[in-house]
Motif scaffolding. Structure first.
Motif, PDB file in Angstrom:
ATOM      1  N   UNK A   1      -7.593   5.386   6.011  1.00 48.97           N
ATOM      2  CA  UNK A   1      -5.664   4.879   6.538  1.00 48.97           C
ATOM      3  C   UNK A   1      -5.967   3.833   6.736  1.00 48.97           C
ATOM      4  N   UNK A   2      -6.885   2.782   8.382  1.00 42.20           N
ATOM      5  CA  UNK A   2      -6.321   1.540   8.781  1.00 42.20           C
ATOM      6  C   UNK A   2      -6.931   0.474   7.668  1.00 42.20           C
ATOM      7  N   UNK A   3      -7.223   0.385   7.241  1.00 41.38           N
ATOM      8  CA  UNK A   3      -7.526  -0.092   5.820  1.00 41.38           C
ATOM      9  C   UNK A   3      -6.439  -0.745   5.244  1.00 41.38           C
ATOM     10  N   UNK A   4      -5.589   0.125   4.238  1.00 46.65           N
ATOM     11  CA  UNK A   4      -4.079  -0.151   4.220  1.00 46.65           C
ATOM     12  C   UNK A   4      -3.505  -0.235   4.594  1.00 46.65           C
ATOM     13  N   UNK A   5      -2.509  -0.374   6.116  1.00 48.40           N
ATOM     14  CA  UNK A   5      -1.830  -0.667   6.681  1.00 48.40           C
ATOM     15  C   UNK A   5      -2.351  -2.427   7.504  1.00 48.40           C
ATOM     16  N   UNK A   6      -3.559  -3.151   7.604  1.00 48.77           N
ATOM     17  CA  UNK A   6      -4.230  -4.286   6.995  1.00 48.77           C
ATOM     18  C   UNK A   6      -4.469  -5.001   5.974  1.00 48.77           C
ATOM     19  N   UNK A   7      -4.551  -4.545   5.083  1.00 49.52           N
ATOM     20  CA  UNK A   7      -4.802  -4.553   3.479  1.00 49.52           C
ATOM     21  C   UNK A   7      -3.258  -5.625   3.262  1.00 49.52           C
ATOM     22  N   UNK A   8      -2.499  -4.676   3.520  1.00 51.77           N
ATOM     23  CA  UNK A   8      -1.070  -5.604   2.955  1.00 51.77           C
ATOM     24  C   UNK A   8      -0.621  -6.277   3.698  1.00 51.77           C
ATOM     25  N   UNK A   9      -0.384  -5.959   5.004  1.00 50.42           N
ATOM     26  CA  UNK A   9      -0.408  -7.596   6.216  1.00 50.42           C
ATOM     27  C   UNK A   9      -0.829  -7.915   6.172  1.00 50.42           C
ATOM     28  N   UNK A  10      -2.293  -8.371   5.355  1.00 50.31           N
ATOM     29  CA  UNK A  10      -2.789  -9.765   5.023  1.00 50.31           C
ATOM     30  C   UNK A  10      -2.826  -9.947   4.185  1.00 50.31           C
ATOM     31  N   UNK A  11      -2.335  -9.084   2.759  1.00 45.54           N
ATOM     32  CA  UNK A  11      -2.031  -9.730   1.282  1.00 45.54           C
ATOM     33  C   UNK A  11      -0.959 -10.540   1.134  1.00 45.54           C
ATOM     34  N   UNK A  12       0.097  -9.965   2.128  1.00 45.75           N
ATOM     35  CA  UNK A  12       1.693 -10.692   1.993  1.00 45.75           C
ATOM     36  C   UNK A  12       0.981 -11.631   2.881  1.00 45.75           C
TER      37      UNK A  12
END
Lengths: 300, 261
Positions: free
Chosen positions: B13-24
């Motif tokens: 759950x934590x990773x998903x949000x951060x992953x989207x922000x970082x990749x974008x």
């Protein structure tokens, strides 16, 4: 066979005393009550036994296994209900119980259903939506799910309503009849009296006394009602044998601590008209232990 | 294994949000590169007008800025800041989850060793970082493929050395989790630590002081330096030593400490 052996356990938190030279054993199938006021060292002893904290010195064995080295093997056979129940807030009760069961091998849905029904627990709810009492029920169910051989309960009924307390006691009694050994700490004397075969009284980190409740009550001291000549009572009142509770004319109510024949020899010098002796209630016993300064108890 | 699955589910759950922000963020920055290339002369002229301290502080190198790897080295500092914060948070949350939820008594009374718990939690964190970095690598090379931008070996060095920085921050997070008696504000603590080291990096670049650069942790594998000269062997040794040291202390404390009620 001793299921629990606590040998000269000492635990200090830095300079603060947790427990000091605690020493006791619990036999298989026994229900052992651990009584003491807040901060006496009950939870410290239990948490040392479960290797949640580590002793400063001393040794604990459970099932003959070392509590630290064999912690994993011991934990397979132990069911534990902590005094303060807290779990992962974002999880549902069902997920938490399944996670708990996963540590013990094969899940037992029938057992889960039975325990949840008996404790009236809704497993579809999220943990952070539960009241303290319902969290306690989760703790009870997760602690008993795997049919443990040793049940360790740290102030188990706090937060439970009287009906649930009753059902909880029934459950523990059933588990005990099945052969489970029970160690539980409490300062609620009625539940200690109901469940325990034997109790230990702990105060300021030390065990003050330990025996069967009946023995503790009868050996500890006597509530005595004496009717005699008032002049004789005046003289007797000054004796260092007794602690006067009340005096009405020719009636004296006092507490006697010590060897019973000594009291009878003393009383034989008077013209006694009536005499009654009673064992103290558990509440009186508790208050007597905890209100007195250390090292003032007189053994019978 | 059950602890690993449990932790992975919660960590996801934590990773998903951060992953989207970082990749974008990364994709957005990289998508500007073709436009920079078209107006490279103007860009270089503008950069030459900057004070040298500003160029040094932000790791801008006029000569290498024109290349994809040079451009990546510049923008990756910001991505690395996010990755640093995510790594500290991951370490703190995973190893400190029971402190955060006050559920230590529940988990630690189960038939599982503390060693097993620590390893499962760290494995989840490492898997998370591996996935994040794999996706970042895919985006970096994906953008170069889409816009037909030539790449060089420095890109791989930047990405791999960045993973080492993340590992340092991850184990620093696990160490904080075991050392702090109570964990309450993980996000703000991790952000403050991440930004703190980032400002150290800027100051170290301005001072051009290698020792200070190492202290900033990010500077052990400073993207601008790695792009120009590759990974410094001394810094690599220090970085790996630091990872082992932080992991070792974190593990030792985890298996021997008294659990708070």
């Amino acid at each position: 066979m001793n299921i629990v052996e606590v040998n000269h356990l000492k635990k200090y938190y830095g300079r603060h005393r947790g427990v000091e030279d605690v020493h006791f054993t619990i036999k298989q199938g026994e229900v052992f009550g651990f009584i003491g006021p807040n901060g006496a060292g009950k939870s410290t002893t239990i948490r040392c036994a479960l290797s949640l904290i580590f002793p400063t010195s001393g040794k604990i064995t459970l099932f003959g296994l070392d509590s630290i080295k064999d912690q994993v093997e011991i934990a397979k056979r132990v069911g534990y209900l902590p005094s303060e129940v807290a779990y992962y807030d974002n999880m549902k009760v069902k997920d938490l119980l399944e996670y708990s069961m996963s540590f013990y091998g094969r899940p037992d849905p029938a057992r889960l259903k039975d325990l949840c029904e008996r404790m009236d627990l809704d497993i579809s709810r999220k943990i952070d939506d539960l009241s303290l009492g319902n969290k306690k029920k989760v703790g009870i169910v997760q602690g008993l799910l795997h049919r443990p051989s040793l049940i360790i309960l740290d102030e188990p009924t706090s937060g439970l309503d009287p009906l649930m307390q009753q059902r909880f006691f029934d459950l523990i009694e059933e588990e005990n009849k099945r052969g489970a050994t029970v160690l539980f700490s409490s300062h609620i004397l009625s539940e200690v009296k109901r469940l325990s075969d034997r109790i230990a009284l702990i105060k300021d980190g030390r065990i003050e006394d330990m025996d069967q409740i009946a023995s503790l009550q009868s050996n500890h001291y006597k509530n005595v009602q004496l009717t005699a000549d008032p002049e004789a009572l005046d003289r007797f009142e000054g004796s260092d044998l007794i602690e006067v509770k009340q005096r009405f004319g020719d009636q004296l109510h006092f507490i006697y601590r010590g060897e019973i024949n000594r009291l009878l020899r003393e009383l034989a010098r008077f013209d006694v008209q009536n005499l009654s002796m009673e064992d103290p209630s558990l509440e009186e016993l508790f208050m007597d232990y905890y209100e007195r300064p250390n090292n003032e108890h007189v053994s019978s | 294994m059950n602890t690993f699955r449990h932790e992975w589910r919660l960590h996801g759950r934590l990773l998903r949000g951060w992953l989207i922000a970082i990749l974008l963020t990364l994709a957005l920055f990289l998508s500007f590169y073709p436009a920079f290339q078209d107006g490279l002369d103007d860009m270089v002229a503008m950069m030459e007008g900057f004070p040298p301290e500003v160029l040094r502080g932000f790791g801008l190198d006029i000569d290498s800025f024109a290349t994809y790897s040079g451009y990546l080295a510049y923008i990756y500092v910001f991505v690395q800041l996010l990755l640093g914060i995510l790594s500290i948070m991951s370490g703190m949350i995973l190893v400190g989850r029971e402190k955060l939820n006050r559920s230590s008594d529940f988990l630690f009374s189960k038939p599982v060793s503390r060693r097993g718990l620590w390893l499962a939690k760290v494995a989840v964190g490492l898997l998370g970082l591996l996935i994040v970095n794999s996706l970042i690598t895919a985006v970096v090379y994906g953008v170069s493929g889409v816009f037909s931008i030539p790449t060089d070996g420095a890109i791989g060095s930047i990405l791999v050395s960045s993973l080492l920085v993340q590992l340092i921050f991850f184990f620093l997070g696990t160490l904080i989790a075991v050392l702090k008696r109570r964990l309450q504000t993980v996000t703000s603590s991790a952000t403050a630590i991440g930004f703190g080291f980032y400002f150290l990096l800027i100051v170290a670049r301005l001072l051009e002081d290698d020792q200070f650069l190492r202290l900033s942790l990010y500077g052990l594998f400073d993207t601008a330096q790695v792009q120009r000269q590759g990974v410094d062997p001394t810094n690599l040794t220090i970085g790996l030593g630091l990872i082992i040291l932080l992991a070792g202390i974190s593990y030792r404390r985890y298996v021997t400490q008294d659990l708070e009620v």
